[in-house]
Design a protein around this motif. Structure first.
Motif, PDB file in Angstrom:
ATOM      1  N   VAL A  98       0.846  -1.196   0.000  1.00 41.65           N
ATOM      2  CA  VAL A  98       0.000   0.000   0.000  1.00 41.65           C
ATOM      3  C   VAL A  98       0.881   1.245   0.000  1.00 41.65           C
ATOM      4  CG1 VAL A  98      -0.189   0.004   2.532  1.00 41.65           C
ATOM      5  CG2 VAL A  98      -1.935   1.168   1.166  1.00 41.65           C
ATOM      6  N   ALA A  99       0.443   2.285  -0.732  1.00 42.74           N
ATOM      7  CA  ALA A  99       1.239   3.515  -0.815  1.00 42.74           C
ATOM      8  C   ALA A  99       0.355   4.665  -1.290  1.00 42.74           C
ATOM      9  CB  ALA A  99       2.405   3.333  -1.781  1.00 42.74           C
ATOM     10  N   PRO A 100       0.746   5.906  -0.966  1.00 45.44           N
ATOM     11  CA  PRO A 100       0.023   7.085  -1.471  1.00 45.44           C
ATOM     12  C   PRO A 100       0.235   7.240  -2.980  1.00 45.44           C
ATOM     13  CG  PRO A 100       1.440   7.630   0.407  1.00 45.44           C
ATOM     14  CD  PRO A 100       1.837   6.283  -0.069  1.00 45.44           C
ATOM     15  N   PRO A 101      -0.596   8.062  -3.642  1.00 43.98           N
ATOM     16  CA  PRO A 101      -0.513   8.198  -5.103  1.00 43.98           C
ATOM     17  C   PRO A 101       0.866   8.592  -5.625  1.00 43.98           C
ATOM     18  CG  PRO A 101      -2.528   9.210  -4.287  1.00 43.98           C
ATOM     19  CD  PRO A 101      -1.728   8.830  -3.077  1.00 43.98           C
ATOM     20  N   THR A 102       1.564   9.517  -4.938  1.00 44.60           N
ATOM     21  CA  THR A 102       2.865   9.977  -5.444  1.00 44.60           C
ATOM     22  C   THR A 102       3.844   8.824  -5.597  1.00 44.60           C
ATOM     23  OG1 THR A 102       2.616  12.210  -4.559  1.00 44.60           O
ATOM     24  CG2 THR A 102       4.859  11.446  -4.936  1.00 44.60           C
ATOM     25  N   TYR A 103       3.814   7.866  -4.669  1.00 51.22           N
ATOM     26  CA  TYR A 103       4.711   6.709  -4.761  1.00 51.22           C
ATOM     27  C   TYR A 103       4.129   5.623  -5.655  1.00 51.22           C
ATOM     28  CZ  TYR A 103       7.093   8.721  -0.698  1.00 51.22           C
ATOM     29  OH  TYR A 103       7.776   9.552   0.149  1.00 51.22           O
ATOM     30  N   ALA A 104       2.815   5.453  -5.618  1.00 52.72           N
ATOM     31  CA  ALA A 104       2.207   4.277  -6.241  1.00 52.72           C
ATOM     32  C   ALA A 104       2.126   4.362  -7.756  1.00 52.72           C
ATOM     33  CB  ALA A 104       0.813   4.046  -5.656  1.00 52.72           C
ATOM     34  N   HIS A 105       1.629   5.483  -8.286  1.00 56.84           N
ATOM     35  CA  HIS A 105       1.200   5.491  -9.672  1.00 56.84           C
ATOM     36  C   HIS A 105       2.320   5.327 -10.690  1.00 56.84           C
ATOM     37  CE1 HIS A 105      -2.797   7.610  -8.483  1.00 56.84           C
ATOM     38  NE2 HIS A 105      -2.896   6.308  -8.463  1.00 56.84           N
ATOM     39  N   ARG A 106       3.494   5.828 -10.420  1.00 54.49           N
ATOM     40  CA  ARG A 106       4.574   5.693 -11.403  1.00 54.49           C
ATOM     41  C   ARG A 106       5.755   4.931 -10.818  1.00 54.49           C
ATOM     42  NH1 ARG A 106       4.107  11.679 -14.288  1.00 54.49           N
ATOM     43  NH2 ARG A 106       1.913  11.947 -13.760  1.00 54.49           N
ATOM     44  N   ILE A 194       2.951  27.207  -8.303  1.00 57.97           N
ATOM     45  CA  ILE A 194       1.993  26.140  -7.995  1.00 57.97           C
ATOM     46  C   ILE A 194       2.334  25.609  -6.614  1.00 57.97           C
ATOM     47  CG2 ILE A 194       1.068  23.895  -8.660  1.00 57.97           C
ATOM     48  CD1 ILE A 194       2.991  25.720 -11.271  1.00 57.97           C
ATOM     49  N   ALA A 195       1.383  25.676  -5.697  1.00 57.43           N
ATOM     50  CA  ALA A 195       1.629  25.247  -4.321  1.00 57.43           C
ATOM     51  C   ALA A 195       0.928  23.927  -4.047  1.00 57.43           C
ATOM     52  CB  ALA A 195       1.124  26.305  -3.332  1.00 57.43           C
ATOM     53  N   LEU A 196       1.437  23.196  -3.048  1.00 62.81           N
ATOM     54  CA  LEU A 196       0.717  22.039  -2.558  1.00 62.81           C
ATOM     55  C   LEU A 196      -0.480  22.524  -1.744  1.00 62.81           C
ATOM     56  CD1 LEU A 196       3.693  19.753  -1.489  1.00 62.81           C
ATOM     57  CD2 LEU A 196       2.303  19.563  -3.548  1.00 62.81           C
ATOM     58  N   THR A 197      -1.529  21.741  -1.693  1.00 59.43           N
ATOM     59  CA  THR A 197      -2.735  22.151  -0.984  1.00 59.43           C
ATOM     60  C   THR A 197      -2.455  22.307   0.511  1.00 59.43           C
ATOM     61  OG1 THR A 197      -3.376  19.832  -0.755  1.00 59.43           O
ATOM     62  CG2 THR A 197      -4.291  21.041  -2.622  1.00 59.43           C
ATOM     63  N   HIS A 198      -3.295  23.074   1.188  1.00 59.79           N
ATOM     64  CA  HIS A 198      -3.081  23.364   2.607  1.00 59.79           C
ATOM     65  C   HIS A 198      -3.154  22.108   3.467  1.00 59.79           C
ATOM     66  CE1 HIS A 198      -2.688  27.729   2.762  1.00 59.79           C
ATOM     67  NE2 HIS A 198      -3.560  27.786   1.769  1.00 59.79           N
ATOM     68  N   ARG A 199      -3.889  21.091   3.034  1.00 60.76           N
ATOM     69  CA  ARG A 199      -3.953  19.873   3.845  1.00 60.76           C
ATOM     70  C   ARG A 199      -2.670  19.049   3.742  1.00 60.76           C
ATOM     71  NH1 ARG A 199      -5.077  15.275   0.939  1.00 60.76           N
ATOM     72  NH2 ARG A 199      -5.812  15.541  -1.214  1.00 60.76           N
ATOM     73  N   HIS A 200      -1.802  19.410   2.808  1.00 63.05           N
ATOM     74  CA  HIS A 200      -0.520  18.713   2.692  1.00 63.05           C
ATOM     75  C   HIS A 200       0.388  19.127   3.842  1.00 63.05           C
ATOM     76  CE1 HIS A 200       3.202  17.150   0.960  1.00 63.05           C
ATOM     77  NE2 HIS A 200       2.457  16.490   0.088  1.00 63.05           N
ATOM     78  N   THR A 225      -0.534  16.525  -5.007  1.00 63.99           N
ATOM     79  CA  THR A 225       0.639  15.655  -5.129  1.00 63.99           C
ATOM     80  C   THR A 225       1.753  16.397  -5.846  1.00 63.99           C
ATOM     81  OG1 THR A 225       0.123  14.680  -7.296  1.00 63.99           O
ATOM     82  CG2 THR A 225      -0.893  13.650  -5.352  1.00 63.99           C
ATOM     83  N   SER A 226       2.979  15.977  -5.596  1.00 63.07           N
ATOM     84  CA  SER A 226       4.127  16.614  -6.252  1.00 63.07           C
ATOM     85  C   SER A 226       4.108  16.357  -7.752  1.00 63.07           C
ATOM     86  CB  SER A 226       5.433  16.115  -5.635  1.00 63.07           C
ATOM     87  OG  SER A 226       5.534  14.703  -5.713  1.00 63.07           O
ATOM     88  N   PHE A 227       3.625  15.188  -8.188  1.00 64.42           N
ATOM     89  CA  PHE A 227       3.547  14.904  -9.620  1.00 64.42           C
ATOM     90  C   PHE A 227       2.608  15.892 -10.310  1.00 64.42           C
ATOM     91  CE2 PHE A 227       5.369  10.617  -8.955  1.00 64.42           C
ATOM     92  CZ  PHE A 227       6.245  10.605 -10.020  1.00 64.42           C
ATOM     93  N   VAL A 241       7.764  24.179  -5.540  1.00 63.77           N
ATOM     94  CA  VAL A 241       8.765  23.655  -4.613  1.00 63.77           C
ATOM     95  C   VAL A 241       8.217  22.345  -4.050  1.00 63.77           C
ATOM     96  CG1 VAL A 241      10.051  24.029  -2.482  1.00 63.77           C
ATOM     97  CG2 VAL A 241       9.598  25.943  -4.030  1.00 63.77           C
ATOM     98  N   VAL A 242       8.948  21.250  -4.295  1.00 62.74           N
ATOM     99  CA  VAL A 242       8.428  19.930  -3.943  1.00 62.74           C
ATOM    100  C   VAL A 242       9.542  19.026  -3.429  1.00 62.74           C
ATOM    101  CG1 VAL A 242       6.530  19.962  -5.613  1.00 62.74           C
ATOM    102  CG2 VAL A 242       8.780  19.099  -6.310  1.00 62.74           C
ATOM    103  N   ASN A 243       9.119  17.906  -2.875  1.00 64.36           N
ATOM    104  CA  ASN A 243      10.011  16.788  -2.566  1.00 64.36           C
ATOM    105  C   ASN A 243      10.404  16.149  -3.900  1.00 64.36           C
ATOM    106  OD1 ASN A 243      11.204  14.373  -1.817  1.00 64.36           O
ATOM    107  ND2 ASN A 243       9.479  13.644  -0.599  1.00 64.36           N
TER     108      ASN A 243
END
Length: 306
Positions: A98-106, A194-200, A225-227, A241-243
């Motif tokens: 199991v993983a969040p979308p940023t890790y899982a999808h690609r 482009i910013a990450l959402t506030h819940r991030h 997501t960073s993607f 600005v992202v990971n």
């Protein structure tokens, strides 16, 4: 009285795996062992049989004719073992991942595919969920292994360090700031961003950096997501600005990534069940990711004890 001959199934398994995969790292992943265990088995087999079984050819191990002959003589043994065991049950060697979308999808999709190509006897069930659900799923024993970028402490969950990254600023190659070696908050004043959402979890930390520097970027869009953020940057909407892990591995041809200062550090973790020993397939997949994740200037392998 002559010396009694004896046989070692692990040595024969190591020989077979190494002949089919070509490298000790791939053979180790296939058998769920360490590279040193594979090397020891081959050395022991060579010592016991008095034969040289492999020669080094560049980065690969080339089997000798003696190895090929021995491997052919082992065919009846492994065919007999297959008949004894019967057809493998798909659920017997299943990795519940199991993983969040940023890790899982690609990122994970690519490595799950290469892992299963090298280990066709395994089965992987991949679920995409939020970081909170990753931890909860491990805690409730619904998954064997999770990948997360959020350090959530929970009872019965063990976080194993995987990657360490430093924040980057992503922008199109034609952007004027692409000429700089690093980007600071003052460079982004009044720049479309482009910013990450506030819940991030990292949004508030980045906002404080801009506030302390008296810099005010012009937020033109938000992404969860960073993607998604770097894809919007690619379309010319602005910078972000992202990971960099794992996005930089898949967008390095489309965008420029520059280190962001002051340093914002990110950590990625494997999440496992603390009260139960991780199944061999989970340990094998963790080794697979550590061995095959591409190296970049912005991320490094974290120290681990597993």
């Amino acid at each position: 009285m002559g010396t009694r001959s004896w046989h070692s199934l692990p040595e024969y398994q190591a020989l077979r795996a190494l002949m089919e995969s070509g490298t000790t790292s791939k053979a180790a992943v296939r058998l769920g062992l360490s590279q040193s265990a594979i090397s020891r088995s081959i050395a022991s087999l060579e010592s016991r049989t008095g034969m040289m079984l492999f020669e080094r050819d560049g980065g690969r191990l080339k089997p000798t004719s003696e190895a090929a002959q021995l491997n052919r003589r082992l065919d009846p043994l492994f065919e007999a073992l297959d008949r004894i065991d019967g057809p493998p049950a798909p659920a017997q060697e299943t990795l519940r991942l199991v993983a969040p979308p940023t890790y899982a999808h690609r990122y994970l999709v690519r490595h799950v595919a290469s892992f299963l190509h090298a280990n066709p006897h395994y089965f992987v069930s991949l679920e995409v969920a939020s970081s909170e659900e990753v931890i909860r799923g491990i805690q409730e024993l619904r998954f064997d292994l999770g990948l997360t970028g959020v350090e959530l402490s929970r009872e019965r969950v063990k976080l194993i360090p995987f990657r360490i990254s430093k924040a980057v600023c992503a922008m199109p190659k034609s952007h004027p700031l692409a000429q700089k070696d690093s980007i600071g908050p003052e460079d982004l004043h009044d720049q479309p961003m482009i910013a990450l959402t506030h819940r991030h979890a990292r949004r508030a930390q980045l906002d404080r950096v801009f506030t302390n520097s008296r810099s005010t970027p012009r937020i033109v869009a938000e992404a969860s997501t960073s993607f998604a953020a770097v894809d919007l940057a690619k379309e010319g909407l602005g910078l972000t600005v992202v990971n960099p892990f794992p996005v930089v591995q898949y967008r390095s041809d489309d965008l420029i990534f520059r280190i962001f200062t002051p340093t914002i550090e990110y950590r990625s973790y494997f999440a496992t069940q603390e009260t139960q020993h991780s199944p061999a397939i989970a340990r094998a997949f963790m080794r697979h990711l550590r061995l095959h994740t591409l190296k970049t200037p912005f991320t490094s392998l974290a120290d681990h004890s597993n």
